[in-house]
Write an enzyme that holds these catalytic residues in place. Structure first.
Site, mmCIF file in Angstrom:
data_model
loop_
_atom_site.group_PDB
_atom_site.id
_atom_site.type_symbol
_atom_site.label_atom_id
_atom_site.label_comp_id
_atom_site.label_asym_id
_atom_site.label_seq_id
_atom_site.Cartn_x
_atom_site.Cartn_y
_atom_site.Cartn_z
ATOM 1 N N HIS A 36 8.797 33.619 17.229
ATOM 2 C CA HIS A 36 8.873 32.153 16.729
ATOM 3 C C HIS A 36 9.968 32.209 15.669
ATOM 4 C CE1 HIS A 36 6.532 33.390 13.403
ATOM 5 N NE2 HIS A 36 5.566 33.707 14.091
ATOM 6 N N HIS A 73 9.717 34.570 13.034
ATOM 7 C CA HIS A 73 10.565 36.189 13.213
ATOM 8 C C HIS A 73 12.147 36.075 13.218
ATOM 9 C CE1 HIS A 73 6.514 36.582 15.800
ATOM 10 N NE2 HIS A 73 6.784 37.504 14.906
ATOM 11 N N GLN A 125 -4.797 48.249 15.378
ATOM 12 C CA GLN A 125 -4.704 46.844 14.445
ATOM 13 C C GLN A 125 -5.603 45.806 14.629
ATOM 14 O OE1 GLN A 125 -0.329 46.061 14.266
ATOM 15 N NE2 GLN A 125 -1.085 44.029 13.315
ATOM 16 N N GLY A 137 7.554 39.289 6.779
ATOM 17 C CA GLY A 137 7.182 37.815 6.292
ATOM 18 C C GLY A 137 6.254 37.740 5.383
ATOM 19 N N GLN A 151 -0.218 42.178 3.889
ATOM 20 C CA GLN A 151 0.399 43.320 4.904
ATOM 21 C C GLN A 151 1.735 43.676 4.165
ATOM 22 O OE1 GLN A 151 0.974 43.359 9.105
ATOM 23 N NE2 GLN A 151 2.838 42.406 8.841
ATOM 24 N N SER A 188 2.352 33.562 15.838
ATOM 25 C CA SER A 188 2.266 33.495 17.514
ATOM 26 C C SER A 188 1.012 33.018 17.737
ATOM 27 C CB SER A 188 2.293 35.023 17.500
ATOM 28 O OG SER A 188 3.620 35.765 17.182
ATOM 29 N N ARG A 189 -0.066 33.192 16.931
ATOM 30 C CA ARG A 189 -1.205 32.541 17.419
ATOM 31 C C ARG A 189 -1.401 31.026 17.517
ATOM 32 N NH1 ARG A 189 -2.957 37.230 14.587
ATOM 33 N NH2 ARG A 189 -4.526 38.497 15.661
HETATM 34 O O1 PAF Z 1 3.164 41.696 11.502
HETATM 35 C C1 PAF Z 1 3.042 42.149 12.733
HETATM 36 O O2 PAF Z 1 3.528 41.354 13.623
HETATM 37 C C2 PAF Z 1 2.621 43.721 12.962
HETATM 38 O O3 PAF Z 1 1.162 43.580 11.975
HETATM 39 C C3 PAF Z 1 3.557 44.692 12.630
HETATM 40 C C4 PAF Z 1 4.087 44.688 11.418
HETATM 41 C C5 PAF Z 1 4.604 44.445 13.910
HETATM 42 C C6 PAF Z 1 2.856 45.913 13.203
HETATM 43 O O4 PAF Z 1 2.062 45.935 14.429
#
Ligand code: PAF
Length: 280
Positions: free
Chosen positions: A34, A37, A61, A147, A153, A186-187
Site C-alpha cells: 500500500h 510501503h 511471526q 514504517g 517493531q 495491509s490488513r
Molecule cells: O513489517 C513487516 O511487514 C514485517 O514484520 C517484516 C519487517 C517484513 C518482517 O516480516
C-alpha cells in the site's frame, strides 16, 4: 527490475553491486503493498544506488494460524507497483529458502518485547527478529527502511542491529494515512465495509487525546481513550499505552519521560489494527 527467488542468486548480484561501491537500500515487506510501503520504497530509491524489496509472509511471526492463513497475498499487483517505483530487485523467497531448517534462535530484547504487541502477541517479535536477521544476512544492505506505524517493531529492529553488531542504518519512515486518518496497513483490505467506517475513530481519538494534553492525568487519559473507542460497537481496544518512546515502558505521570508515545491496538471485527502518536 528483476524478481529473484533464490538466495544464492540475490547474494551474487548484490555482491557485484557492492564491489562497485554502490549503496544498497532494503525494504523488507510481507507484500499486499500500500502507499505506506511505497513511501519506504521512494525514500530508499532517493537514498541509494540499488533498492531491494523482499516479499515474504513470515510464518514465525504469526502467533495466530488464522491470521497467517488470511493474511492478504497480492504478488502480481505488488510486482506491478514496484516496477513503477524504481526498485531494482524483488527478493521473493519460498519458505524452504528462508527456513531450510526450523529456526530455534531466541533473542533477548530485555523489557522491550514484554509490553504492548510483545505482551499481546507472544513470540511475534522473536519471529520478526528471526526473519529480519536472515534477510539482513542475505541482502547486507547499507540502509533498511521501516514504517513508524509498527513503532515497537522499529525499536526491536534497532536493538537487533545492536545485538548482532550490524553496520546497517535503520531509517524510520512516517506513518502514511488514508484521507480519513486510518493508518495504512495491509490488513485494512480485510476490514468489512461497516467496520472500515468505524476504523478512523482510532486516529481521531488519538488526535483528540493529544489535544487534551495534560488537562487529564495519564490514568484518566488512558481511560478516556479506551472508553471513547469502545463506545463504537465495531471496535474494542486491546491496549492503549502511554510509554517512553525509547524504552517503551509505560509512564505513570506526564513528567516521567521527555518523549512519550501513545500506542494502541484495537480489535475491529476479526481484524486487529495498531496505531500510535507522540504525546510529548
Ligand atoms: O513489517 C513487516 O511487514 C514485517 O514484520 C517484516 C519487517 C517484513 C518482517 O516480516
Amino acid at each position: 527490475m528483476e524478481v529473484i527467488a533464490k538466495t544464492s542468486e540475490v547474494k551474487n548480484v548484490l555482491t557485484e553491486h557492492r564491489s562497485k561501491g554502490e549503496s544498497i537500500g532494503f525494504v523488507p515487506t510481507m507484500g499486499a503493498l500500500h502507499r505506506g510501503h511505497i513511501s519506504l520504497v521512494e525514500k530508499a530509491v532517493s537514498d541509494n544506488n540499488i533498492v531491494v524489496v523482499s516479499i515474504f509472509v513470515n510464518p514465525t511471526q504469526f502467533n495466530d494460524t488464522t491470521d497467517l492463513k488470511n493474511y492478504p497475498r497480492t504478488p502480481d499487483r505488488d510486482m506491478k507497483i514496484l516496477e513503477k517505483s524504481g526498485v531494482h530487485y524483488i527478493y521473493m523467497p519460498s519458505e524452504q529458502e528462508i527456513y531450510p531448517d526450523p529456526d530455534t534462535r531466541v533473542f533477548d530484547f530485555g523489557k522491550l518485547d514484554k509490553v504492548m504487541e510483545g505482551e499481546h502477541r507472544p513470540g511475534h517479535f522473536n519471529g520478526v527478529a528471526q526473519v529480519v536477521s536472515k534477510l539482513f544476512d542475505i541482502v547486507e544492505p547499507h540502509r533498511a527502511y521501516f514504517g513508524q506505524k509498527d513503532f515497537q517493531q522499529l525499536a526491536i529492529i534497532r536493538q537487533l542491529v545492536k545485538l548482532l553488531n550490524l553496520k546497517i542504518e535503520i531509517v524510520p519512515c512516517p506513518i502514511v494515512r488514508e484521507n480519513d486518518g486510518l493508518a495504512m496497513s495491509s490488513r485494512n483490505l480485510l476490514l468489512e465495509p461497516s467496520i472500515r467506517q468505524s476504523a478512523p475513530l482510532i486516529f481521531k481519538t488519538l488526535s483528540d487525546a493529544r489535544n487534551k494534553g495534560v488537562e487529564l492525568s495519564v490514568k484518566e487519559l488512558i481511560s478516556w481513550v479506551v472508553t471513547t473507542i469502545n463506545k463504537d460497537n465495531n471496535l474494542t481496544v486491546e491496549y492503549f499505552s502511554l510509554a517512553d518512546s525509547i524504552t517503551l515502558q509505560p509512564i505513570l505521570n506526564w513528567n516521567d519521560s521527555e518523549s512519550i508515545i501513545g500506542c494502541i491496538a484495537v480489535r475491529a471485527g476479526k481484524i486487529r489494527l495498531i496505531d500510535n502518536a507522540y504525546f510529548k
